[in-house]
Design a protein around this motif. Structure first.
Motif, PDB file in Angstrom:
ATOM      1  N   LYS A 129      11.536   2.535   2.143  1.00  0.00           N
ATOM      2  CA  LYS A 129      10.272   1.806   1.763  1.00  0.00           C
ATOM      3  C   LYS A 129      10.471   1.174   0.358  1.00  0.00           C
ATOM      4  O   LYS A 129      10.415  -0.076   0.266  1.00  0.00           O
ATOM      5  CB  LYS A 129       9.166   2.190   2.338  1.00  0.00           C
ATOM      6  N   GLU A 131       0.729  -1.058   0.009  1.00  0.00           N
ATOM      7  CA  GLU A 131      -0.168  -0.193  -0.029  1.00  0.00           C
ATOM      8  C   GLU A 131       1.014   1.343  -0.136  1.00  0.00           C
ATOM      9  O   GLU A 131       1.821   1.343   0.851  1.00  0.00           O
ATOM     10  CB  GLU A 131      -0.814   0.071   1.090  1.00  0.00           C
ATOM     11  N   TRP A 132       0.342   2.154  -0.853  1.00  0.00           N
ATOM     12  CA  TRP A 132       1.234   3.438  -0.961  1.00  0.00           C
ATOM     13  C   TRP A 132       0.355   4.587  -0.618  1.00  0.00           C
ATOM     14  O   TRP A 132      -0.630   4.744  -1.194  1.00  0.00           O
ATOM     15  CB  TRP A 132       1.932   3.691  -2.141  1.00  0.00           C
ATOM     16  N   THR A 133       0.803   5.444   0.151  1.00  0.00           N
ATOM     17  CA  THR A 133      -0.001   6.749   0.449  1.00  0.00           C
ATOM     18  C   THR A 133       0.351   7.561  -0.582  1.00  0.00           C
ATOM     19  O   THR A 133       1.231   7.523  -1.416  1.00  0.00           O
ATOM     20  CB  THR A 133       0.422   7.605   1.889  1.00  0.00           C
ATOM     21  N   ASP A 134      -0.461   8.649  -0.673  1.00  0.00           N
ATOM     22  CA  ASP A 134      -0.307   9.946  -1.696  1.00  0.00           C
ATOM     23  C   ASP A 134       1.009  10.438  -1.572  1.00  0.00           C
ATOM     24  O   ASP A 134       1.838  10.853  -2.541  1.00  0.00           O
ATOM     25  CB  ASP A 134      -1.627  10.817  -1.542  1.00  0.00           C
ATOM     26  N   PHE A 135       1.607  10.794  -0.367  1.00  0.00           N
ATOM     27  CA  PHE A 135       2.541  11.346   0.093  1.00  0.00           C
ATOM     28  C   PHE A 135       3.654  10.579  -0.606  1.00  0.00           C
ATOM     29  O   PHE A 135       4.627  10.878  -1.285  1.00  0.00           O
ATOM     30  CB  PHE A 135       2.772  11.542   1.478  1.00  0.00           C
ATOM     31  N   GLU A 136       3.669   9.183  -0.474  1.00  0.00           N
ATOM     32  CA  GLU A 136       4.658   8.384  -0.841  1.00  0.00           C
ATOM     33  C   GLU A 136       4.888   8.261  -2.248  1.00  0.00           C
ATOM     34  O   GLU A 136       5.853   8.393  -2.908  1.00  0.00           O
ATOM     35  CB  GLU A 136       4.358   6.881  -0.309  1.00  0.00           C
ATOM     36  N   ARG A 137       3.448   8.217  -3.053  1.00  0.00           N
ATOM     37  CA  ARG A 137       3.405   8.265  -4.528  1.00  0.00           C
ATOM     38  C   ARG A 137       4.295   9.586  -5.109  1.00  0.00           C
ATOM     39  O   ARG A 137       4.954   9.392  -6.143  1.00  0.00           O
ATOM     40  CB  ARG A 137       2.034   8.020  -5.192  1.00  0.00           C
ATOM     41  N   GLN A 138       3.742  10.588  -4.323  1.00  0.00           N
ATOM     42  CA  GLN A 138       4.137  11.853  -4.964  1.00  0.00           C
ATOM     43  C   GLN A 138       5.737  12.059  -4.918  1.00  0.00           C
ATOM     44  O   GLN A 138       6.440  12.470  -5.618  1.00  0.00           O
ATOM     45  CB  GLN A 138       3.469  12.962  -4.007  1.00  0.00           C
ATOM     46  N   ASP A 186      11.149  12.225   6.656  1.00  0.00           N
ATOM     47  CA  ASP A 186       9.918  11.566   5.746  1.00  0.00           C
ATOM     48  C   ASP A 186      10.394  11.087   4.378  1.00  0.00           C
ATOM     49  O   ASP A 186       9.746  10.155   4.076  1.00  0.00           O
ATOM     50  CB  ASP A 186       8.751  12.402   5.836  1.00  0.00           C
ATOM     51  N   ASP A 226       1.972  -0.287  -7.968  1.00  0.00           N
ATOM     52  CA  ASP A 226       0.901  -1.228  -7.322  1.00  0.00           C
ATOM     53  C   ASP A 226       1.093  -2.948  -7.986  1.00  0.00           C
ATOM     54  O   ASP A 226       0.439  -3.863  -7.631  1.00  0.00           O
ATOM     55  CB  ASP A 226      -0.400  -0.825  -7.892  1.00  0.00           C
ATOM     56  N   VAL A 279      10.354   7.315   2.874  1.00  0.00           N
ATOM     57  CA  VAL A 279       9.777   6.757   1.610  1.00  0.00           C
ATOM     58  C   VAL A 279      10.684   5.980   0.826  1.00  0.00           C
ATOM     59  O   VAL A 279      10.361   4.888   0.245  1.00  0.00           O
ATOM     60  CB  VAL A 279       9.234   7.846   0.758  1.00  0.00           C
TER      61      VAL A 279
END
Lengths: 143, 147
Positions: free
Chosen positions: B133, B3-10, B126, B80, B130
């Protein structure tokens, strides 16, 4: 992977740059570790604030990096020089030694950020070897 | 599936959108070969690796570093589906190149440090989390087909 004379000279000269900056480097490394490797927070459940501005984190970051500075001065016999600290970590703190590697990595990242030009691959290998030797000396009394 | 948060994707998209693959690739691989000299075992045909200075100016290493960092494209473009995206590369590293998977971790650490030096203060805790991970997921995927 023992430290050569050249490694020791490199570490001494590189660490001299850190000497004036121990609180900043220590705070950065420690707070970074707590964020990037959250399992390390288990050792600090008694602190309310684990952010980079936390008084506890700043004080402890400085303690740790000052400790490394002391180890640099005892680089010729780390096992003997770190005996007391090893006993502390072994019998009182009981920090799992895996975490020394984790903190070492965070320290290297902070050094790269703080000294982008000086933290060359040559400096990196010497400091990495030293921190590994330090971790070994620190875990010497564990069992 | 990860699972990736929006922050991580960005954050991941931002980093790969702006790094110079050639500079980062060359720096990361040469650093790896210098800091962990046993990794040189896979580069017997790459010319002069005699000392740090030679490694740093070796054009074959620079080129290969770029190739490796581009190898991360299939990860950030397929967040994903990373495991499947790396099946082919995992088989290659296991069956053809015979790379000990611990080397992926060593290279990742050097890449992290290279990015930190490039990005400076922007490489905050932070962002590092990312990157850590992301690289851990890729390293796992690369090791998946080993048997």
């Amino acid at each position: 992977m023992s430290l050569t004379d050249r490694d020791k000279a490199t570490v001494r000269s590189f660490w001299a740059k850190v000497a004036g900056n121990t609180e900043a480097v220590g705070t950065n490394a420690l707070s970074r570790m707590l964020t990037v490797y959250p399992q390390t927070k288990t050792y600090f459940a008694h602190w309310k604030d684990l952010g980079p501005k936390s008084v506890n984190v700043r004080k402890h970051g400085k303690t740790v990096v000052d400790g490394i500075g002391e180890a640099v001065m005892k680089i010729d016999d780390l096992q003997k020089g770190l005996l007391t600290l090893s006993e502390l970590h072994a019998f009182k703190l009981r920090v799992d030694p895996t975490n020394f590697k984790i903190l070492n990595h965070c320290i290297l990242v902070v050094l790269a950020i703080t000294f982008p030009a000086e933290f060359t691959p040559e400096a990196h290998v010497a400091v990495d070897k030293f921190l590994a030797a330090l971790a070994l000396a620190l875990s010497d009394k564990y069992r | 599936m990860v699972e990736w948060t929006d922050f991580e994707r960005q954050t991941i998209a931002d980093i790969f959108g702006k790094i110079d693959y050639e500079t980062v690739g060359a720096a990361a691989l040469s650093r790896c070969l210098i800091v962990y000299p046993w990794t040189q075992r896979y580069f017997g045909n790459f010319g002069n690796l005699y000392n740090a200075s030679a490694i740093k100016i070796n054009p074959m290493i620079a080129k290969h570093g770029t190739t490796i960092v581009h190898g991360l494209d299939r990860a950030w473009k397929n967040l994903d589906n990373i495991k499947e995206a790396y099946t082919e590369l995992s088989i290659l590293h296991s069956e053809t190149i015979h790379v000990d998977p611990d080397n992926f971790r060593l290279f990742s650490d050097c890449l992290t440090i290279t990015l930190a030096a490039q990005m400076g203060a922007e490489f905050n805790a932070d962002v590092q989390a990312v990157v850590q991970k992301f690289l851990t997921v890729v390293v796992n995927a690369l090791g998946k087909q080993y048997h």
